[in-house]
Design an enzyme around this catalytic site. Structure first.
Site, PDB file in Angstrom:
ATOM      1  N   HIS A 125       4.482   5.120 -12.156  1.00 20.89           N
ATOM      2  CA  HIS A 125       5.719   3.466 -12.378  1.00 20.89           C
ATOM      3  C   HIS A 125       5.132   3.914 -13.287  1.00 20.89           C
ATOM      4  O   HIS A 125       4.742   4.325 -14.831  1.00 20.89           O
ATOM      5  CB  HIS A 125       5.131   1.990 -12.402  1.00 20.89           C
ATOM      6  CG  HIS A 125       6.235   1.037 -12.646  1.00 20.89           C
ATOM      7  ND1 HIS A 125       6.292   0.499 -13.552  1.00 20.89           N
ATOM      8  CD2 HIS A 125       7.007   0.255 -11.433  1.00 20.89           C
ATOM      9  CE1 HIS A 125       7.614   0.049 -13.935  1.00 20.89           C
ATOM     10  NE2 HIS A 125       7.831  -0.024 -12.497  1.00 20.89           N
ATOM     11  N   ASP A 202      -3.582   0.365 -12.109  1.00 20.00           N
ATOM     12  CA  ASP A 202      -2.216  -0.568 -12.606  1.00 20.00           C
ATOM     13  C   ASP A 202      -2.394  -1.120 -10.978  1.00 20.00           C
ATOM     14  O   ASP A 202      -2.496  -0.170 -10.156  1.00 20.00           O
ATOM     15  CB  ASP A 202      -1.577   0.068 -12.854  1.00 20.00           C
ATOM     16  CG  ASP A 202      -0.149  -0.217 -12.613  1.00 20.00           C
ATOM     17  OD1 ASP A 202      -0.339  -1.205 -11.966  1.00 20.00           O
ATOM     18  OD2 ASP A 202       1.118   0.236 -12.908  1.00 20.00           O
ATOM     19  N   GLN A 205       0.995  -3.826  -7.568  1.00 22.96           N
ATOM     20  CA  GLN A 205       1.307  -3.353  -6.257  1.00 22.96           C
ATOM     21  C   GLN A 205      -0.004  -3.597  -5.234  1.00 22.96           C
ATOM     22  O   GLN A 205       0.417  -3.711  -3.778  1.00 22.96           O
ATOM     23  CB  GLN A 205       1.358  -1.875  -5.986  1.00 22.96           C
ATOM     24  CG  GLN A 205       3.337  -2.135  -6.288  1.00 22.96           C
ATOM     25  CD  GLN A 205       4.374  -2.933  -6.330  1.00 22.96           C
ATOM     26  OE1 GLN A 205       3.678  -3.655  -4.425  1.00 22.96           O
ATOM     27  NE2 GLN A 205       5.606  -2.906  -6.844  1.00 22.96           N
ATOM     28  N   LYS A 228       4.409 -10.399  -8.529  1.00 22.80           N
ATOM     29  CA  LYS A 228       4.089  -9.967  -7.272  1.00 22.80           C
ATOM     30  C   LYS A 228       3.168 -10.365  -5.694  1.00 22.80           C
ATOM     31  O   LYS A 228       2.549 -10.046  -5.077  1.00 22.80           O
ATOM     32  CB  LYS A 228       3.088  -8.459  -7.358  1.00 22.80           C
ATOM     33  CG  LYS A 228       4.814  -8.215  -7.833  1.00 22.80           C
ATOM     34  CD  LYS A 228       4.900  -6.372  -8.112  1.00 22.80           C
ATOM     35  CE  LYS A 228       5.066  -5.633  -9.655  1.00 22.80           C
ATOM     36  NZ  LYS A 228       6.619  -5.027  -8.793  1.00 22.80           N
ATOM     37  N   CYS A 366      11.960   2.924 -11.038  1.00 16.54           N
ATOM     38  CA  CYS A 366      10.729   2.723 -11.844  1.00 16.54           C
ATOM     39  C   CYS A 366      10.256   3.974 -11.961  1.00 16.54           C
ATOM     40  O   CYS A 366       8.277   4.368 -12.812  1.00 16.54           O
ATOM     41  CB  CYS A 366      10.635   1.852 -12.632  1.00 16.54           C
ATOM     42  SG  CYS A 366      11.729   0.414 -13.135  1.00 16.54           S
TER      43      CYS A 366
HETATM   44  N1  PMP Z   1       3.410  -1.241 -11.623  1.00 17.16           N
HETATM   45  C1  PMP Z   1       3.249  -0.835 -10.539  1.00 17.16           C
HETATM   46  C2  PMP Z   1       3.621  -0.593  -9.906  1.00 17.16           C
HETATM   47  C3  PMP Z   1       4.323  -1.867 -10.615  1.00 17.16           C
HETATM   48  O1  PMP Z   1       5.198  -1.789  -9.068  1.00 17.16           O
HETATM   49  C4  PMP Z   1       5.583  -2.468 -10.859  1.00 17.16           C
HETATM   50  C5  PMP Z   1       6.466  -3.424 -11.292  1.00 17.16           C
HETATM   51  N2  PMP Z   1       7.871  -2.832 -10.316  1.00 17.16           N
HETATM   52  C6  PMP Z   1       4.809  -2.405 -12.686  1.00 17.16           C
HETATM   53  C7  PMP Z   1       3.855  -1.523 -13.231  1.00 17.16           C
HETATM   54  C8  PMP Z   1       5.079  -2.757 -13.539  1.00 17.16           C
HETATM   55  O2  PMP Z   1       5.135  -4.364 -13.710  1.00 17.16           O
HETATM   56  P1  PMP Z   1       5.575  -5.959 -15.092  1.00 17.16           P
HETATM   57  O3  PMP Z   1       7.056  -4.984 -14.908  1.00 17.16           O
HETATM   58  O4  PMP Z   1       5.307  -6.871 -14.176  1.00 17.16           O
HETATM   59  O5  PMP Z   1       4.856  -5.023 -16.186  1.00 17.16           O
END
Ligand code: PMP
Length: 408
Positions: A125, A202, A205, A228, A366
């Site tokens: 991401h 991270d 997910q 999430k 993203c």
């Molecule tokens: N890493 C991953 C794998 C994600 O899916 C997301 C959220 N889509 C994020 C980071 C960022 O999370 P947040 O927008 O809650 O900071």
């Protein structure tokens, strides 16, 4: 046939939003990887907070402040227990995964120099790429990419070959948001440690599907977003090993994070406060704990088993549509199906599905480097949760067929 020990219809009663209509149709919510829905239990906790004990924490002697502080710190302990951290002060409340990663990336500024290397996986991401690119710009360190294959699995032999005594940091997601791949993080962590590199995983997910045991993994940093895992937006955590958190400088200065302030010099508070400048999202932290309580009351084993059945069913039914291609076919994956149909733009399919009440995500999720790898502008992504039904997948499949007929 889907068999589950879970009473999904009963579980759905816990989620008021699932009763709503969208464009005159029953809502089919398949954007769970972006944000999960909120059960009544968590909504009640939020209402209770603002109705009964809303106050600033840690600095008030009055009853409300102490109640709020107790509940906030109880939530930290719940989160510590859930992820099996060694101490509650290893759990830093943040605004989410993005904030958590930025704390670490900022903190490494004085630890890296020209010639050092950091490794990133090919399926990250943007929030696990951009802060590290900024770190490399500040320090002169070089970022190298761990490649993947067409199934969306990391090439682990290439990873091992990239590691050297120049490697200082490795960052990788536990689960890819765009492909659903579950990465072999235990192997990634062990190999990085063997060359003396630190690892940030991270977990944004992974947290909805898998309980990561941070001590068993021996991971240095692990990040989670509450929204999430049935919690609210704007809150999450950074787990960090105590030794690392003590070494890293604070990310932001302000109230709450100090021991003593004079105009000449400030000394910092201990963990976790050193990284929690300013008034935090107090209600959010408490509600994050409530979200985990709710998910644990259902049980992660049952959740994972059921979601896998949904994934298998959706994969089979979607692949019956001629011209539909799934991106992310790793052997080990969570309940995410990313796909395109022929040359139809994902946005067009998403718009038609929306008219039918089906919420999916379209675009690059993203994760533009993944889309570049597959040479596509984006995908349609349906991501499932334990409150989804097989019948809803039938609605999705019928909707994709309709969109295909209209747009081909
Ligand atoms: N890493 C991953 C794998 C994600 O899916 C997301 C959220 N889509 C994020 C980071 C960022 O999370 P947040 O927008 O809650 O900071």
């Amino acid at each position: 046939m889907i068999h589950t020990v879970l009473d999904i219809l009963k579980i759905r009663e816990d989620f008021p939003i699932l009763k709503r209509k969208v464009n005159g149709q029953n809502l089919v919510y398949f954007d769970n990887a972006a944000t999960s829905q909120t059960p009544k239990h968590v909504i009640d906790v939020i209402v209770d907070y603002y109705s009964n004990y809303n106050a600033n924490i840690h600095r008030g002697v009055h009853a409300l402040s102490q109640e709020a502080t107790d509940k906030y710190e109880e939530a930290r302990i719940k989160i510590q227990t859930h992820f099996n951290a060694a101490a509650s002060h290893e759990i830093i409340f943040t605004s989410g995964t993005t904030h958590a990663i930025n704390i670490v990336a900022n903190g490494f500024t004085s630890f890296l120099k020209k010639g050092d290397e950091v490794l990133v996986s090919a399926m990250e991401h943007h929030s696990n790429i951009v802060p590290w690119q900024m770190l490399c710009e500040r320090t002169g360190a070089t970022m190298k990419v761990i490649p993947m294959n067409l199934d969306g699995e990391l090439l682990m032999d290439k990873y091992h070959a990239l590691l050297s005594n120049k490697t200082k940091l490795v960052f990788c997601n536990h689960v890819s948001n765009a492909l659903g791949t579950i990465n072999p993080i235990q192997e990634i962590i062990e190999a990085a440690h063997a060359v003396g590199a630190a690892v940030l995983i991270d977990g944004a997910q992974a947290a909805p599907h898998i309980i990561a045991d941070v001590q068993a993994l021996d991971v240095d940093f692990y990040t989670v977003s509450a929204h999430k895992i049935c919690g609210p937006t704007g809150v999450g955590i950074l787990y960090g090993k105590e030794a690392w958190l003590n070494k890293l400088p604070p990310y932001q200065g302000g109230g709450e994070m100090i021991a003593e302030v004079t105009f000449e010099k400030t000394t910092y508070a201990g963990l976790p406060h050193k990284f929690e400048a300013g008034t935090p999202n107090i209600c959010g932290g408490i509600a994050m704990g409530a979200g985990l309580d709710y998910m644990n009351s259902i049980g992660f084993d049952a959740i994972t088993t059921y979601e896998h059945e949904l994934l298998a069913y959706a994969t089979e039914k979607l692949l019956e549509i001629e011209g539909l291609k799934i991106y992310g076919t790793a052997k080990n994956k969570t309940a995410v199906v990313s796909f395109n149909v022929g040359q139809i733009h994902p946005y067009d399919i998403g718009s038609i599905l929306d008219k039918l009440g089906v919420a999916v995500r379209t675009g690059h999720h993203c994760a533009q480097p993944i889309m570049d790898f597959f040479k596509i502008p984006g995908t349609v992504r349906a991501s499932f949760s334990f409150y989804n039904l097989k019948e809803e997948i039938d609605v999705l499949v019928a909707g994709v067929k309709r969109a295909k007929a209209m747009l081909s």
